[in-house]
Design an enzyme around this catalytic site. Structure first.
Site: not given
Lengths: 592, 592
Positions: B297, B436-438, B443
């Site tokens: 992240r 991507h990655e949340g 978040q």
């Protein structure tokens, strides 16, 4: 696959908000009735769905190729063009006596909305052709009309506008393409043009370029600019194409979006044999071009609105269909996941899109309604208001349409950024719209530096009158109390600050004031679209009996969103302008 | 071609803002001095410029191909990988005893910044490999480390993280990939994973997938998730690749950006013969993955920051070079045009970019500095603050980096949206980062629903302490009076509203409060980056003697912009949250 447009919304806008049927009271449109309008719209939608939509992604993936001699586009583009031409839509707005459909601008704009949603890149070819034809229609000689207009209306010839030059960009006064009188009434042109959409293709028999150039000995600046018809192939008096003109494709440009539309660099007169025909009077080229340009600017606004609209509907369909996650309160991992539209943050992204794109479409249809009032209704005021609003109609959808497409991608998550889903292309296509036909910066200067003060500020007065009428009507609906109150309280600083900016422009603060012109443009867009949202809800409540309850509630909620979340941003900007914020002006280039 | 990063800015951040040299006081970094840091950074920059940048556009235009049997990437990617691996950077952060460089996170992050600016798609392969290796390093058995870690550090094997499944998306608790004990200590996996970056390629001898799966009989939800090492090729005890594992590439996904990185759909166990090795304890897979995920992240934040930064520098170079138009006051069409950087609206777009991207880079370096304080300095507080800030470090650059790229395109005008110029690709590449990655939504929930309240809210307290130290120091500089005053007055509502939101979460208003979590995330980002802007100017003024005057003025002007234009947006949002705005929560799906 989601529909191209929410049919209930489009019909609501045409009938309940912009009273399409009332247009039939104008003598020019007297032959039409509601049914006839519907029939034209159905035809447009059918062609868009059948011949434009299916190759939208394919034309993006297989963009036009240039092998050094010839441009090749995928065959579906030509087929789509042919169906469009056969429908008569190329001359939709022209008179019966000219073979046209004598269609109101409002209905024509609604037809175009389908094509823009289905395939903006392929739609660019007929739209540019119509716009170029309109210029020849307005300013060309009878002989020019005879030779070029009929084949453009019938779809044999396409049209382009060739303004920009590599070293000049938007600063048209600096263009250097030259024209020399040849003695036979024609001219020989020499120069290079860039970013010419549709500047070459293999779709039509011929292409008619409208080229801005400077006749030998003409003054510098915009006053020395004339307009020329420069056909790709020379045309004899019977309208037959004879031989190649000296117009050479120097290369294609490779765009992020609208990939199906060729974007070209064209060389005129490399062999000193580029034949052009002066349109109208010498030195008036720019003012003629602005007829086309203003039409094209509204067209860009519509394109931006509809690409945004399509993205909204696609992401809405996805969100209703895709199960993922659970409600915040539900902690049972064995329970079934819910559709993502149940998540508040997804609802936020959808509601925001709805506010942008339905507002943008309403704005474009308003512009078309004003064209009708002005032209068919002979109402000068409507023309003045249209003039004022043109930079807003170009810019608001161009700014917020891409924002909507950005949110559409976010709704889809990983599926949003892969080309296997349609919203990715929408995002790329729409990124051109804040630039072509004049950037936000240029529209801002046009609005704050010029349009607001023309006719002694009458445009703004007319706008405010219309806004007051809407607020007055809306104030009667109890559901609208909050919405009206928020707008009303925001309206005062808008008016006072606008007046103050006008005064600052007259004094020695012109440069500092215009430094924030694009900020003002954004403010104006929010006030105009905010007004249209109130107008929409008011009309939705009024016509609730023939609308679905969900539709009415949706309009109301989007209006609430707009007043609570969008309008306050404009108020914040207004404070900065009122305080004559000089952050940007005072920034030295070396500091960057 | 503009530089990858403003060298003066990077050195200023490392030395004057984040005191790189002070890190050498930690025993772990005692072997380093400023010169040694510089030497590592120079090496990284040279490799990035020589082996990553030149094929950035080519890898975008010629994305990886899959013929049904094998993936092919352009050969430059493998060469770049080899140079990166040879430099030792794959194990930069690991100890000398493991063959690593024992480099501080701060310097490692700065090295990565060059690669992200030069070619984020190719850089993804080594970055993912490092992150996967770190997980095995932290949680793998000695045997697993011996077999997989060394070849990953040396560049023979690459690594991936395989979490997402087609029907599950981010809702990891629902994943269904199964693992069955095989009796010999290994497992057999079965399932499909999607959006796996680098999931197949022809660059390395082997690929080590870290796969989340559910051991037969494991509970539903996240508690039933375990992590497995699943190599593409099976590896014997000597580290030699023997035969193919049952991992099949089902297809490539075609992304808008980062096109050079393969994005794959992988089928595990189609032949019921997919061998996997459990990492650590069963049921702890998600917590292990989060070690990698948190690192990834921050990496996404850095990527977003640097793609934005590159776009800024490219548009800055263009604006200084491109003559077009004249000043507002100059009405002489015969005068020479000025460079477009002279126009206030262009300065606006550049200053705004500067504020976003330099602020984002500072934020990422802060995160790295906290890693060093936490790990090498054994400071638990720094770990707590890093934890709190991770969603912000991921999201702020991911939101504002793309905004910067959007502005970069706008500065270039027509040249901005054609692939003949580099900013077009930046814009597409960066669009992946908010997802991507949340996503921001995820978040936001992580921040407002969890991180803020961990350790009894200590993270926020630590943040506010640091902010107060900065404000105290900055208040001494007369140039900073306005900036400090604006920030200070905005800080109060931030603190009170945050406390109120915390209380609301404890009561029965949790769902309504979390409905606006992504708005809170944006607010927090603005306050954190706003603080860093004050910190930067304060340090720039303090070190003015070895910085150029333009550099210091630029920092000051960007900080002014931030407090005048960015922070007020956060204050506006705070008012909505304080009023518990329910616009989105109250929207019924049927209204959309």
């Amino acid at each position: 696959m989601a529909p191209l447009v929410n049919q209930q919304d489009l019909e609501f806008l045409l009938n309940d908000v912009f009273s399409a049927e009332a247009l039939t009271k104008f003598p020019r449109y007297a032959d039409y009735d509601q049914e006839a309008f519907t029939s034209v719209l159905d035809t447009a939608r059918r062609i868009a769905e059948t011949h434009f939509l299916p190759h939208n992604a394919k034309a993006d993936a297989h963009e036009p190729q240039f092998d050094g001699a010839k441009v090749t586009t995928i065959p579906e583009v030509k087929t789509a063009w042919q169906h469009y031409a056969d429908s008569g839509l190329l001359s939709a707005r022209h008179g019966y006596d000219e073979g046209g459909m004598q269609l109101p601008a409002l209905i024509s704009m609604a037809c175009n909305a389908y094509f823009m949603a289905a395939n903006p890149a392929t739609a660019a070819y007929p739209f540019l052709t119509s716009a170029a034809a309109n210029v020849i229609h307005a300013f060309g000689s009878e002989a020019q009309k005879q030779r070029f207009l009929e084949p453009m209306f019938s779809g044999r010839f396409a049209g382009t506008m060739a303004l920009t030059e590599p070293d000049v960009g938007s600063s048209l006064g600096d263009l250097t393409t030259k024209a020399v009188a040849h003695g036979d009434g024609s001219y020989r042109l020499k120069g290079q043009k860039m970013y010419i959409s549709g500047g070459d293709q293999d779709i039509t028999e011929n292409i008619v370029h409208l080229v801005l150039a400077r006749i030998e000995g003409a003054p510098t600046g915009v006053k020395g600019i004339s307009m020329f018809i420069v056909p790709k192939l020379l045309v004899d008096e019977q309208g037959n194409c004879t031989s190649e003109n000296d117009v050479k494709l120097a290369g294609l440009l490779h765009k992020m979006g609208y990939r199906g539309t060729t974007s070209t660099v064209l060389s005129f007169g490399e062999q000193d044999a580029c034949v052009g025909y002066l349109v109208g009077e010498a030195g008036k080229g720019l003012s003629y071009m602005f007829k086309m340009m203003n039409e094209a600017r509204v067209g860009v606004g519509l394109g931006a609105a509809m690409i945004g609209y399509r993205g909204y509907l696609e992401s809405l369909a996805y969100a209703k269909d895709r199960p993922q996650g659970r409600s915040i309160a539900n902690r049972d991992p064995a329970s079934k996941p819910v559709a993502i539209i149940q998540h508040a943050d997804v609802k936020r992204m959808l509601l925001q899109q709805k506010a942008y794109v339905e507002g943008s479409l309403a704005l474009c249809l308003l512009a078309a309604r004003l064209v009708d009032e002005h032209e068919a209704g002979d109402n000068a005021d409507s023309g003045i208001l249209l003039d004022l609003l043109t930079p807003v109609v170009k810019s608001y959808p161009s700014f917020y349409g891409p924002r909507a497409n950005d949110l559409a991608i976010q709704v889809l998550g990983g599926a949003g950024y892969i080309r296997e889903y349609p919203v990715e292309q929408c995002f790329r296509d729409n990124r051109l719209n804040p630039i072509h036909e004049g950037t936000h910066g240029i529209q801002g200067l046009d609005l704050l530096g010029r349009k607001l003060w023309q006719h002694e500020g009458k445009g703004l007065k007319l706008l405010l009158e219309r806004i007051q009428i809407t607020l007055h009507a809306a104030a009667k609906a109890p559901e609208l109390q909050e919405v009206v109150a928020l707008y009303q309280s925001a309206l005062k600083p808008f008016m006072t600050t606008t007046v103050e900016l006008g005064q600052a422009l007259l004094g020695n603060k012109a440069e500092g004031t215009l430094a924030n012109a694009s900020v003002y443009l954004d403010i104006m867009g929010k006030y105009v679209v905010g007004w249209l949202w109130i107008e929409m809800v008011e009309k939705a409540l009024l016509n609730a009996e023939h609308l679905s309850q969900e539709f009415v509630q949706g309009k109301l909620q989007a209006a609430r969103y707009f007043m609570r979340w969008e309008l306050p941003e404009a108020e914040l900007h207004l404070k900065r302008l009122q305080a004559a914020d000089d952050t940007f002006m005072a920034t030295e280039p070396e500091w960057l």
